[in-house]
Scaffold this active site. Structure first.
Site, PDB file in Angstrom:
ATOM      1  N   HIS A 123     -77.273  79.584 -57.192  1.00 34.57           N
ATOM      2  CA  HIS A 123     -77.584  80.085 -58.246  1.00 34.57           C
ATOM      3  C   HIS A 123     -76.946  79.906 -59.986  1.00 34.57           C
ATOM      4  O   HIS A 123     -76.795  80.230 -60.409  1.00 34.57           O
ATOM      5  CB  HIS A 123     -77.552  81.972 -57.767  1.00 34.57           C
ATOM      6  CG  HIS A 123     -78.251  82.592 -58.970  1.00 34.57           C
ATOM      7  ND1 HIS A 123     -79.296  83.071 -58.496  1.00 34.57           N
ATOM      8  CD2 HIS A 123     -77.292  83.634 -60.041  1.00 34.57           C
ATOM      9  CE1 HIS A 123     -79.556  84.488 -59.509  1.00 34.57           C
ATOM     10  NE2 HIS A 123     -78.232  84.504 -60.285  1.00 34.57           N
ATOM     11  N   GLU A 124     -75.592  80.285 -59.074  1.00 33.00           N
ATOM     12  CA  GLU A 124     -74.615  80.250 -60.586  1.00 33.00           C
ATOM     13  C   GLU A 124     -74.156  79.248 -60.901  1.00 33.00           C
ATOM     14  O   GLU A 124     -74.139  78.997 -61.719  1.00 33.00           O
ATOM     15  CB  GLU A 124     -72.819  80.671 -59.891  1.00 33.00           C
ATOM     16  CG  GLU A 124     -73.098  82.426 -59.117  1.00 33.00           C
ATOM     17  CD  GLU A 124     -73.681  83.412 -59.523  1.00 33.00           C
ATOM     18  OE1 GLU A 124     -73.814  83.560 -60.934  1.00 33.00           O
ATOM     19  OE2 GLU A 124     -74.392  84.412 -59.818  1.00 33.00           O
TER      20      GLU A 124
ATOM     21  N   HIS B 240     -76.400  78.744 -63.727  1.00 22.50           N
ATOM     22  CA  HIS B 240     -75.691  79.800 -64.584  1.00 22.50           C
ATOM     23  C   HIS B 240     -75.293  79.442 -65.652  1.00 22.50           C
ATOM     24  O   HIS B 240     -75.140  78.796 -67.205  1.00 22.50           O
ATOM     25  CB  HIS B 240     -75.523  81.121 -65.029  1.00 22.50           C
ATOM     26  CG  HIS B 240     -76.440  82.177 -63.861  1.00 22.50           C
ATOM     27  ND1 HIS B 240     -77.044  82.182 -65.049  1.00 22.50           N
ATOM     28  CD2 HIS B 240     -76.416  83.115 -63.109  1.00 22.50           C
ATOM     29  CE1 HIS B 240     -77.915  83.846 -64.484  1.00 22.50           C
ATOM     30  NE2 HIS B 240     -77.515  83.638 -63.098  1.00 22.50           N
TER      31      HIS B 240
ATOM     32  N   GLU C 213     -81.819  83.977 -66.310  1.00 22.39           N
ATOM     33  CA  GLU C 213     -81.567  83.979 -64.800  1.00 22.39           C
ATOM     34  C   GLU C 213     -82.961  82.903 -64.635  1.00 22.39           C
ATOM     35  O   GLU C 213     -82.437  82.450 -63.233  1.00 22.39           O
ATOM     36  CB  GLU C 213     -82.799  85.209 -64.619  1.00 22.39           C
ATOM     37  CG  GLU C 213     -81.413  86.350 -64.835  1.00 22.39           C
ATOM     38  CD  GLU C 213     -80.331  85.909 -63.607  1.00 22.39           C
ATOM     39  OE1 GLU C 213     -80.167  85.466 -63.078  1.00 22.39           O
ATOM     40  OE2 GLU C 213     -79.446  86.958 -63.967  1.00 22.39           O
TER      41      GLU C 213
END
Length: 502
Positions: free
Chosen positions: A266-267, A270, A296
């Site tokens: 997830h990060e 980003h 997101e």
């Protein structure tokens, strides 16, 4: 880029302000990773000073004079980079000039200190210790909404900072549509005879091996470790400090595979976005992310659309089995089903794709009521538990797994949560388009080739910065406005197959 002297002076002033703000971002990253616990109060003073100085630079009357000058001469041009910079600088300037410097500095101080208080309160399961900080933050956020102004609900003034042009009314409509269609899908899944072997994810997963696997996977999908790093924190986050410097974080659980791995993916999503913004435009809107909903979309795309797909694990599962002996007796099919289990759970960041948006809907409703004063902070834990029971049919046993689980309120991030749901919708819609232009994408992914998808995202999302507003960007990429239909179609197809609902 225009060589107009007034425009160049404007850009130089904005860049300088954002360069100072990036120093504040670095202090924020350090506060959540390596800062000694006793340094929180002093860090608040440091961050408060930077926030005040940044605010002074952002509200410099000269910026207003230059904006007025270039707007009259350069804005008639159609779809030029200068136009986007001027439009977004005007938007930021108008918002900043409505906020008193005192409020900006106080918010920076309080939220920095509140994050340390939240981390300790969460660790000790002590909501009363955090409550006074939440009270202070709400007072400041209410003052902010009054300063900014709003038409219908004070929440709109805060939401617009994260997702420009979006309103609480639109968010309500999105959640109403999602809940209406997600509820029957969830009931069908809960009634299915097929069940995953989830115990295989709760075996021994040595942390050092998790670190190696997470780092290797993040690099493989496109996160550049020569321009970034991965560290450990209480609540994972990504900080894009500036060109060549992006920090991502995760947390580890030696007896649960999903927590760190999917948090890292997830990060990293980003981070890939931050690393591929136009470096030459740093400090200007063209060098900044479009919106948090779009941001997101990139994290949720890599975490779920790719990271929880079968082709992804056809490539990575043999490597996982080499690193984790606890998976030696687990077939790929069982592992793939387990990481995609659909089951109401307490923790948002560990929620499955079907129930995740219900977590966001709950927080959205609570934020709306807290901000308006219809819900007191004293009643928050009980109200959280009641709503959680109605949404998920389970009761949080404590505040640590209830209203203390997220860092956002301690950061003053009221209005942030809906962007996660927007990100899910954007991600699904973008992937439909990506597969149209790359029909062999799944085959590439199964062979560990992620370059085509990353480059497509760089070309169509990252490289534009804030040239387009979120709705315009979505239309340019997909040919239509944001809709929940691709996301629901994705969920129905994926989970009907997994749970044999066909």
């Amino acid at each position: 880029m225009s060589k107009d002297p007034k425009y160049q002076e404007l850009i130089n002033l904005v860049r300088e302000a954002n360069l100072l703000a990036s120093c504040g971002s670095l202090l924020g990253w350090d506060e959540r990773t390596y800062l000694p616990s006793k340094g929180s109060e002093f860090r608040g003073e440091q961050v408060g000073l930077i926030a005040r100085l940044s605010h002074q630079m952002n509200t410099n009357p000269r910026v207003g004079e230059l904006l007025a000058n270039v707007e009259g001469r350069l804005m008639p041009a159609v779809d030029l980079p200068e136009q986007a910079n001027i439009r977004e600088i005007r938007r930021s300037y108008d918002r900043a000039t409505k906020l008193p410097a005192r409020l900006v500095e106080e918010m920076a101080k309080i939220t920095t200190q509140a994050q340390g208080a939240w981390s300790q309160a969460r660790q000790e399961n002590d909501y009363p210790a955090f409550k006074p900080w939440l009270d202070k933050i709400l007072v400041l956020k209410r003052e902010e909404t009054q300063a900014i102004g709003f038409k219908n609900h004070p929440y709109d003034a805060l939401l617009d900072e994260y997702e420009p042009g979006c309103s609480s009314t639109e968010i309500r409509e999105i959640f109403a549509g999602l809940v209406k269609e997600l509820t029957p899908l969830l009931k069908r899944i809960q009634g299915a005879s097929a069940k995953p072997r989830t115990e295989i994810l709760h075996r021994s997963f040595p942390i050092e091996a998790q670190k190696e696997f997470g780092r290797k996977t993040a690099a493989k999908i496109g996160f550049d470790f020569e321009a970034g790093r991965l560290d450990t924190t209480t609540h994972p986050f990504c900080s894009g400090i500036g060109p060549g410097d992006c920090r991502i974080t995760t947390r580890y659980n030696a007896n649960f595979f999903n927590e760190s791995f999917f948090g890292t993916l997830h990060e990293a999503g980003h981070g890939i976005y931050e690393q591929n913004l136009p470096a030459a435009d740093f400090g200007t809107p063209l060098g900044s992310y479009c919106s948090l909903g779009i941001h997101e979309s990139q994290s949720r795309l890599w975490e779920n659309q790719i990271g929880r797909s079968r082709p992804f694990w056809e490539h990575f599962y043999p490597q996982a089995k080499e690193l984790f002996s606890s998976l030696s007796d687990v077939p790929l099919e069982d592992f793939f089903f387990a990481i995609n289990e659909v089951k109401p759970s307490l923790i948002r960041v560990e929620a499955d794709e079907v129930t995740y948006n219900l977590h966001i809907a709950l927080r959205f409703e609570l934020e709306m009521d807290l901000l308006k004063g219809d819900l007191s902070t004293a009643d928050l834990p009980e109200t959280w538990n009641q709503k959680f029971q109605s949404y998920f049919g389970i009761q949080p046993p404590d505040s640590k797994t209830g209203c203390l689980q997220d860092i956002h309120w301690s950061m003053g991030g009221i209005g942030y949560f809906p962007t996660y749901t927007l990100g899910n919708l954007y991600a699904a819609q973008f992937m439909v388009q990506a597969r149209k232009v790359m029909p062999l994408l799944d085959r590439e992914i199964s062979q560990g080739e992620f370059g085509s998808l990353k480059q497509w995202l760089v070309t169509h999302v990252h490289s534009h910065g804030r040239r387009y507003t979120p709705d315009v960007l979505c239309r340019k990429i997909t040919g239509q406005a944001l809709t929940h239909k691709p996301f629901l179609e994705y969920l129905n197809e994926k989970f009907s197959h997994l749970y044999r609902l066909m």
